[in-house]
Design an enzyme around this catalytic site. Sequence first.
Site, PDB file in Angstrom:
ATOM      1  N   PHE A 128     -23.434 -14.561  37.821  1.00  0.00           N
ATOM      2  CA  PHE A 128     -23.383 -14.911  39.251  1.00  0.00           C
ATOM      3  C   PHE A 128     -22.298 -14.068  39.943  1.00  0.00           C
ATOM      4  O   PHE A 128     -21.210 -13.895  39.407  1.00  0.00           O
ATOM      5  CB  PHE A 128     -23.080 -16.405  39.395  1.00  0.00           C
ATOM      6  CG  PHE A 128     -23.223 -16.922  40.793  1.00  0.00           C
ATOM      7  CD1 PHE A 128     -24.465 -17.253  41.304  1.00  0.00           C
ATOM      8  CD2 PHE A 128     -22.110 -17.079  41.600  1.00  0.00           C
ATOM      9  CE1 PHE A 128     -24.601 -17.732  42.599  1.00  0.00           C
ATOM     10  CE2 PHE A 128     -22.236 -17.559  42.900  1.00  0.00           C
ATOM     11  CZ  PHE A 128     -23.485 -17.882  43.401  1.00  0.00           C
ATOM     12  N   ASP A 205     -19.131 -21.574  33.344  1.00  0.00           N
ATOM     13  CA  ASP A 205     -19.522 -21.953  34.694  1.00  0.00           C
ATOM     14  C   ASP A 205     -20.741 -22.875  34.577  1.00  0.00           C
ATOM     15  O   ASP A 205     -21.798 -22.461  34.085  1.00  0.00           O
ATOM     16  CB  ASP A 205     -19.851 -20.703  35.524  1.00  0.00           C
ATOM     17  CG  ASP A 205     -20.072 -21.024  37.004  1.00  0.00           C
ATOM     18  OD1 ASP A 205     -20.553 -22.140  37.301  1.00  0.00           O
ATOM     19  OD2 ASP A 205     -19.777 -20.163  37.846  1.00  0.00           O
ATOM     20  N   TYR A 230     -22.552 -29.407  44.660  1.00  0.00           N
ATOM     21  CA  TYR A 230     -23.523 -29.511  45.758  1.00  0.00           C
ATOM     22  C   TYR A 230     -24.940 -29.100  45.365  1.00  0.00           C
ATOM     23  O   TYR A 230     -25.827 -29.072  46.203  1.00  0.00           O
ATOM     24  CB  TYR A 230     -23.051 -28.712  46.980  1.00  0.00           C
ATOM     25  CG  TYR A 230     -22.661 -27.284  46.687  1.00  0.00           C
ATOM     26  CD1 TYR A 230     -23.621 -26.315  46.475  1.00  0.00           C
ATOM     27  CD2 TYR A 230     -21.328 -26.918  46.599  1.00  0.00           C
ATOM     28  CE1 TYR A 230     -23.260 -25.008  46.192  1.00  0.00           C
ATOM     29  CE2 TYR A 230     -20.948 -25.618  46.311  1.00  0.00           C
ATOM     30  CZ  TYR A 230     -21.925 -24.666  46.110  1.00  0.00           C
ATOM     31  OH  TYR A 230     -21.570 -23.387  45.810  1.00  0.00           O
ATOM     32  N   LYS A 231     -25.149 -28.765  44.060  1.00  0.00           N
ATOM     33  CA  LYS A 231     -26.503 -28.421  43.619  1.00  0.00           C
ATOM     34  C   LYS A 231     -27.148 -29.678  43.039  1.00  0.00           C
ATOM     35  O   LYS A 231     -27.529 -30.563  43.795  1.00  0.00           O
ATOM     36  CB  LYS A 231     -26.425 -27.246  42.644  1.00  0.00           C
ATOM     37  CG  LYS A 231     -25.967 -25.974  43.369  1.00  0.00           C
ATOM     38  CD  LYS A 231     -25.653 -24.801  42.469  1.00  0.00           C
ATOM     39  CE  LYS A 231     -25.193 -23.620  43.325  1.00  0.00           C
ATOM     40  NZ  LYS A 231     -24.549 -22.548  42.541  1.00  0.00           N
ATOM     41  N   ARG A 379     -37.048 -18.393  43.297  1.00  0.00           N
ATOM     42  CA  ARG A 379     -36.637 -19.515  42.443  1.00  0.00           C
ATOM     43  C   ARG A 379     -37.264 -20.806  42.961  1.00  0.00           C
ATOM     44  O   ARG A 379     -37.052 -21.194  44.107  1.00  0.00           O
ATOM     45  CB  ARG A 379     -35.111 -19.671  42.432  1.00  0.00           C
ATOM     46  CG  ARG A 379     -34.380 -18.504  41.812  1.00  0.00           C
ATOM     47  CD  ARG A 379     -32.905 -18.832  41.613  1.00  0.00           C
ATOM     48  NE  ARG A 379     -32.289 -19.389  42.820  1.00  0.00           N
ATOM     49  CZ  ARG A 379     -31.036 -19.792  42.894  1.00  0.00           C
ATOM     50  NH1 ARG A 379     -30.242 -19.742  41.833  1.00  0.00           N
ATOM     51  NH2 ARG A 379     -30.540 -20.264  44.019  1.00  0.00           N
TER      52      ARG A 379
HETATM   53  C1  LIG Z   1     -23.477 -21.853  43.070  1.00  0.00           C
HETATM   54  C2  LIG Z   1     -22.606 -21.134  42.114  1.00  0.00           C
HETATM   55  C3  LIG Z   1     -21.261 -20.861  42.406  1.00  0.00           C
HETATM   56  C4  LIG Z   1     -20.720 -21.213  43.766  1.00  0.00           C
HETATM   57  O1  LIG Z   1     -19.407 -20.861  43.998  1.00  0.00           O
HETATM   58  P1  LIG Z   1     -18.716 -21.462  45.317  1.00  0.00           P
HETATM   59  O2  LIG Z   1     -17.289 -21.125  45.183  1.00  0.00           O
HETATM   60  O3  LIG Z   1     -18.993 -22.934  45.319  1.00  0.00           O
HETATM   61  O4  LIG Z   1     -19.352 -20.824  46.500  1.00  0.00           O
HETATM   62  C5  LIG Z   1     -20.494 -20.256  41.437  1.00  0.00           C
HETATM   63  N1  LIG Z   1     -21.020 -19.909  40.241  1.00  0.00           N
HETATM   64  C6  LIG Z   1     -22.320 -20.138  39.937  1.00  0.00           C
HETATM   65  C7  LIG Z   1     -22.860 -19.759  38.607  1.00  0.00           C
HETATM   66  C8  LIG Z   1     -23.154 -20.742  40.870  1.00  0.00           C
HETATM   67  O5  LIG Z   1     -24.434 -20.966  40.584  1.00  0.00           O
END
Ligand SMILES: *Cc1c(COP(=O)(O)O)cnc(C)c1O
Length: 406
Positions: A128, A205, A230-231, A379
């Site tokens: 990511f 992560d 938030y997911k 997705r």
């Molecule tokens: C959604 C997501 C993030 C989000 O990072 P934010 O700091 O909350 O914007 C980070 N890492 C992964 C793998 C994600 O899927």
Amino acid sequence: MTMTALPIERARQLDAADPLASFRGRFAPTEPGLVYLDGNSLGRPTLAALQRIRALGDEWAADLIRGWDRWLDLPSQVGDLLAAGVLGAKPGEVAVTDSTTVNVYRLAAAALDARPGRRAVAIARPEFPTDRYVIEGLARERDLEIRWLDADAVDGPTTADLQPVLDSNLALVVLSHVTYRSAAIADAPAITTLAREAGALVLWDLSHSGGSVPLELEAWGVDLAIGCTYKYLNGGPGAPAYLYVRRSMQDELRPPIQGWFAQAEQFEMGPRFERANGIRGWLVGTPGILGLTSAAAGIELVAEAGIEAIRAKGVALTDYAIELYDALLATPGCALGSPRDAARRGAHVAIRHPAARRLTSDLAARGVIVDFREPDVMRFGLSPLTTSFDEVRLGIAKLVELLSRL
Ligand SMILES: *Cc1c(COP(=O)(O)O)cnc(C)c1O
């Protein structure tokens, strides 16, 4: 192929047999007819969250500064809920605070400090973006070598990818447990053990794992993890992220930011920083209480449904999507971008097509929300608590229809 290849009856039977079906009623309704297949980017709001946010507004108005007596410990209280209900961690090992990105930085920096003689950090090339950018920044700041793991874009990182980069110079490995594009699940216990045997730490992560697949951080020997709420945890836009630091590492590692919320006697306002014991020593500044409140509601709902039941439905939804894909979409131009083996797949299905960007916006115009990831991935996020089998059918049917007109 015609639409009759997508019998409504089968989707309805699957919905009728779904033990989690009633949980859909615990979320705020969408606009009529909307097919929301993007809960892996932003989960839908629980009714409880909306109610508690309204109540919090009233508390704020009535109590003002006095409210902090109740709010102050929310990062660790909500962290304990998450630890027990979602992460397979112990009380006192998790705080819900700050953003995922900031937490990647903080835990990675602390891990690098704990391996001072080692000058390399490993991360998957398809990782990511925010994780890669943070690691690039840390590497520049500290003059470290980045070892890019050539993980398979569909099947995700494996112990075999890690093997070539392991040596006495490797300090840290940063990986997603569920890969954001393909939903591949990494073998966290095996990778953690392999890295640890080489003397390196691993930062996981869990952004796409928390609330969608079972996690056993204690049992897997995980030292460090972060993720967002938030997911699949339905915490709402910008709800605070979490960080997990194994109890035995909490005093050994030093947080790079020494904020007053980590001060042992915070309100003595003393001259020097003296870190609080335990996970509180990992806080920074004033936590976002609105986001913590809605995140708590989402986490409680996930815990109530039970992660095993959520996982079983995630497998059933993604299996069903792939069944429809095989019957209707396995045509030239389309490719499945997720693992076929359900055991290796999280709760979304990636479908690749050269026109994916346009298809994604055409789907949205017809009330089907999926998301596009460069260069060619759509997705289909199938959030087990909110997605019905019939929505999967409708989403795939719309895509079939659009493709027949290309
Ligand atoms: C959604 C997501 C993030 C989000 O990072 P934010 O700091 O909350 O914007 C980070 N890492 C992964 C793998 C994600 O899927």
